[in-house]
Design a protein around this motif. Structure first.
Motif, short mmCIF file in Angstrom:
data_model
loop_
_atom_site.label_atom_id
_atom_site.label_comp_id
_atom_site.label_asym_id
_atom_site.label_seq_id
_atom_site.Cartn_x
_atom_site.Cartn_y
_atom_site.Cartn_z
N PRO A 106 -13.29 -45.10 -23.10
CA PRO A 106 -12.26 -45.60 -22.18
C PRO A 106 -12.55 -47.00 -21.65
O PRO A 106 -11.63 -47.84 -21.63
CB PRO A 106 -12.27 -44.56 -21.05
N PRO A 107 -13.79 -47.35 -21.21
CA PRO A 107 -14.04 -48.72 -20.79
C PRO A 107 -13.80 -49.72 -21.91
O PRO A 107 -13.30 -50.83 -21.67
CB PRO A 107 -15.52 -48.72 -20.39
N VAL A 116 -10.09 -50.32 -22.06
CA VAL A 116 -9.62 -51.22 -21.00
C VAL A 116 -10.01 -52.66 -21.30
O VAL A 116 -9.22 -53.60 -21.17
CB VAL A 116 -10.20 -50.78 -19.64
N LEU A 119 -11.47 -50.38 -13.30
CA LEU A 119 -10.90 -49.42 -14.25
C LEU A 119 -11.93 -48.98 -15.29
O LEU A 119 -12.00 -47.80 -15.67
CB LEU A 119 -9.68 -50.03 -14.94
N MET A 120 -12.73 -49.94 -15.73
CA MET A 120 -13.76 -49.59 -16.71
C MET A 120 -14.76 -48.60 -16.12
O MET A 120 -15.14 -47.61 -16.77
CB MET A 120 -14.50 -50.86 -17.16
N SER A 140 -13.05 -45.20 -15.57
CA SER A 140 -12.77 -44.52 -16.85
C SER A 140 -14.05 -43.98 -17.49
O SER A 140 -13.99 -43.06 -18.32
CB SER A 140 -12.07 -45.47 -17.82
N LEU A 182 -15.12 -40.65 -14.90
CA LEU A 182 -14.30 -39.44 -15.02
C LEU A 182 -14.72 -38.53 -16.18
O LEU A 182 -14.91 -37.32 -16.00
CB LEU A 182 -12.82 -39.82 -15.12
#
Length: 328
Positions: free
Chosen positions: A280-281, A284, A310-311, A314, A317
């Motif tokens: 995920p990072p 982004v 956000l990174m 992400s 989580l």
């Protein structure tokens, strides 16, 4: 090389021999160690028997390994040596047995032959005939094989303890633990190879004893026959013991390979989780790494810290999800 074992004062004593020199009186056992052709021919002519050549000794047909000619038994056994040095070697030994003498022909140093000289001194009364020397030699072979099996069993027990120890399953494995298991696999392979040769020796000795018992009326006394049958029973029991050890080696090998697979899967699991955490990072970062003209966030003052946030989120989580599920 010729070695004569003749009685002197009720005890067998060894002496070296040469072709053309008469065999000493009261000789009961002649041991030919890697004999030259002229040495074998001299002994054969002196005793009136045929001493098989090396090529004849190594033949695998049973009729060439076990036969009788004019009251003399010719019996070939395949015996193993070098197990203590972890270099097992199988070599053939020919027994030429008659009521008055025993001739052995061999092409390797075998430890159980050396044991006999001590037994001659300790128990002279049990080595006063060719049959007693032959049976004592057979007993030494079987005793040596039993000793080797005991050593192998102790090594298998040590390997079993190392593979199935509680510490291995309860605590994280130290660096190099997989290499230790690979060493166990190699040790199991060496033990299996040695065990194959020991079983071959036992089966070969069993055939020799069975054949000599079948012709017992030619040369064996009643006590000698009883002793031969006792040694034969020992051989059968050791063959059963070898079969049990083969099963144990197969189980340990299967278990060790399974543990190696589990450790390798654990490593792959770590890489898989790491890939999921960083995916995920990476996504982004990839989105905000594009350089299109119409991107609203390019002129946003908080765009950079928001993208970094956000990174981080992400990545956290998926980590929290895996932790909650107990996947690591």
């Amino acid at each position: 090389m010729i070695h004569y074992y003749a009685q002197d004062g009720g005890v067998l004593h060894a002496s070296a021999g040469q072709p053309g020199v008469a065999i000493p009186a009261a000789t009961l056992w002649i041991d030919l160690m890697d004999p030259e052709p002229e040495e074998a021919a001299f002994i054969g002519q002196s005793l009136g028997v045929e001493i098989p050549s090396r090529e004849a000794i190594v033949e695998i047909e049973e009729t060439s390994r076990l036969y009788q000619h004019e009251g003399t038994l010719y019996m070939n056994a395949t015996l193993v040596s070098g197990l203590r040095e972890q270099r097992p070697i199988s070599s053939d030994v020919m027994f030429v047995v008659a009521p008055d003498y025993l001739v052995t022909v061999r092409y390797a140093n075998l430890p159980f032959f050396e044991y006999l000289e001590d037994k001659f001194l300790r128990e002279p009364e049990t080595h006063s005939s060719s049959e007693q020397i032959f049976l004592s030699l057979c007993g030494s072979v079987v005793d040596h094989i039993a000793d080797m099996l005991e050593l192998m069993q102790r090594e298998l027990d040590d390997m079993s303890g190392a593979v199935f120890s509680e510490e291995r399953g309860a605590a994280p494995q130290p660096k190099g633990s997989r290499a230790d298991l690979q060493q166990v696999v190699k040790r199991l392979g060496r033990n299996n190879s040695g065990l194959v040769k020991l079983r071959e020796s036992l089966i070969s000795m069993g055939r020799v004893l069975d054949y000599s018992n079948a012709w017992s009326e030619l040369w064996l006394s009643e006590p000698g026959l009883d002793r031969s049958r006792s040694i034969e029973r020992d051989v059968r029991s050791l063959v059963d013991y070898v079969a049990k050890m083969f099963d144990e080696i197969a189980f340990l090998l299967s278990a060790t390979l399974g543990l190696i697979d589990i450790e390798q899967n654990s490593i792959i699991k770590v890489f898989s989780i790491a890939a999921v955490l960083f995916l995920p990072p990476t996504l982004v970062g990839t989105v905000y790494g594009m350089n299109f003209r119409s991107m609203p966030e390019l002129d946003w003052a908080f765009g950079y810290p928001v993208a970094l946030g956000l990174m981080v989120v992400s990545a956290i989580l998926p980590y929290a999800w895996f932790k909650w599920k107990g996947w690591f």
